[in-house]
Design a protein around this motif. Structure first.
Motif, PDB file in Angstrom:
ATOM      1  N   ARG A  74       0.832  -1.204   0.000  1.00  0.00           N
ATOM      2  CA  ARG A  74       0.000   0.000   0.000  1.00  0.00           C
ATOM      3  C   ARG A  74       0.865   1.253   0.000  1.00  0.00           C
ATOM      4  N   SER A  75       1.945   1.212   0.754  1.00  0.00           N
ATOM      5  CA  SER A  75       2.827   2.381   0.838  1.00  0.00           C
ATOM      6  C   SER A  75       3.934   2.343  -0.199  1.00  0.00           C
ATOM      7  N   ASP A  76       3.886   1.326  -1.078  1.00  0.00           N
ATOM      8  CA  ASP A  76       4.893   1.159  -2.125  1.00  0.00           C
ATOM      9  C   ASP A  76       6.291   1.054  -1.514  1.00  0.00           C
ATOM     10  N   GLY A  77       6.387   0.310  -0.390  1.00  0.00           N
ATOM     11  CA  GLY A  77       7.672   0.146   0.280  1.00  0.00           C
ATOM     12  C   GLY A  77       8.577  -0.827  -0.449  1.00  0.00           C
ATOM     13  N   PRO A  78       9.833  -0.936  -0.037  1.00  0.00           N
ATOM     14  CA  PRO A  78      10.795  -1.804  -0.723  1.00  0.00           C
ATOM     15  C   PRO A  78      10.464  -3.272  -0.511  1.00  0.00           C
ATOM     16  N   PRO A  79      10.856  -4.135  -1.441  1.00  0.00           N
ATOM     17  CA  PRO A  79      10.637  -5.577  -1.260  1.00  0.00           C
ATOM     18  C   PRO A  79      11.464  -6.091  -0.086  1.00  0.00           C
ATOM     19  N   ARG A  80      11.002  -7.166   0.509  1.00  0.00           N
ATOM     20  CA  ARG A  80      11.692  -7.724   1.670  1.00  0.00           C
ATOM     21  C   ARG A  80      12.406  -9.005   1.287  1.00  0.00           C
TER      22      ARG A  80
END
Length: 289
Positions: A74-80
């Protein structure tokens, strides 16, 4: 199971104590077997309850992980990138490699520790993108890469008479108090074979599969054990010394992964960072790669 008592469980759930007791009774009725037995006015979980709790925890952790993933998307965060590693690697090697790796990638790191079997299980079930362990056995569908070899040494308290020797031979260990390391992962077998070939029998006083823990026991004067520069590092200069052992034995460290994983590129750069970190540490220690 988490709170340790009915009162604590009721508080966590926002219920009265009778309400929590009723939930347990309903759960036992649905399961068809008792979950708790009463011992001295306390509820003690049965063996079945412990097994059920362990499986249920995995499901809850999985759901929590899905919620976190949705939040990141949703927040377009980095892949984990999920890493499974034996405790020694997670503590003594990965932090240094991760510092360099995170500086060059747009990713978030998640680390979980397991024994060697657990690391393999995490990777094969695709619950981890990459695993780091020792003495990996070839497994269908799993790729592996040797990232370092380190010389096995005798880990000895500075107060032990053998600490004065420059090199330790099998005959030096005859009758000595000894701390064995992981037979499950095959490390102790290498040592057992060398000692058996020399007809040497040390006095085994403890078994500590976690090598870094075995080194701590040696530091405390419990006995002699075998370690390398990685697993012994926290205790060097603090009452523990390493002495070369001959004939030479080596520990091997491997990276394992599944082809086609979403984090493939990040996995390969992390493996490269781990390999570079371990080689630099080996060269610094003077044992060679």
């Amino acid at each position: 199971m988490r709170a340790g008592s009915i009162t604590g469980a009721a508080h966590l759930l926002g219920l009265t104590q009778p309400g929590a007791s009723k939930l347990i009774a309903q759960g036992e009725e649905l399961c068809g077997f008792p979950l708790f037995s009463r011992v001295q006015n306390r509820l003690v979980p049965t063996e079945r309850a412990v097994r059920l709790f362990e499986e249920a925890e995995r499901l809850f952790v999985g759901m929590e992980e899905i919620n976190r993933l949705v939040g990141r998307l949703r927040s377009d965060g980095p892949p984990r990138t999920v890493v499974a590693a034996i405790p020694m690697i997670a503590q003594e090697i990965l932090p240094f490699a991760a510092a360099d790796w995170l500086a060059g990638v747009d990713a978030q790191l998640f680390v979980t520790t397991r024994d060697a079997g657990g690391v393999l299980a995490m990777v094969t079930s695709r619950n981890a993108d990459v695993g780091f362990a020792m003495s990996f056995r070839r497994t269908p569908g799993v790729r592996s890469q040797l990232i370092a070899r380190s010389r096995v040494m005798c880990a000895i308290s500075t107060e032990h008479p053998l600490a004065a020797k420059a090199i330790i031979n099998p005959t030096d260990l005859q009758g000595e108090r000894f701390i064995s390391i992981s037979r499950h992962e095959g490390q102790q077998q290498k040592i057992d074979q060398v000692l058996a070939a020399a007809s040497v029998k040390p006095k085994e006083v403890a078994e500590m599969p976690l090598i870094i823990g075995a080194a701590a026991m040696a530091r405390a004067g419990i006995g002699i054990t075998f370690a390398d520069c990685f697993s012994a590092r926290p205790w060097l200069g603090q009452g523990l010394v390493l002495r070369p052992f001959e004939p030479e034995i080596r520990f091997e460290y491997h990276a394992i992964w599944i082809d086609g994983a979403p984090q493939g590129r990040n996995v390969q750069t992390l493996i490269a960072a781990m390999r570079a970190t371990m080689r630099a540490q080996l060269q610094s220690f003077g044992s060679g790669a």
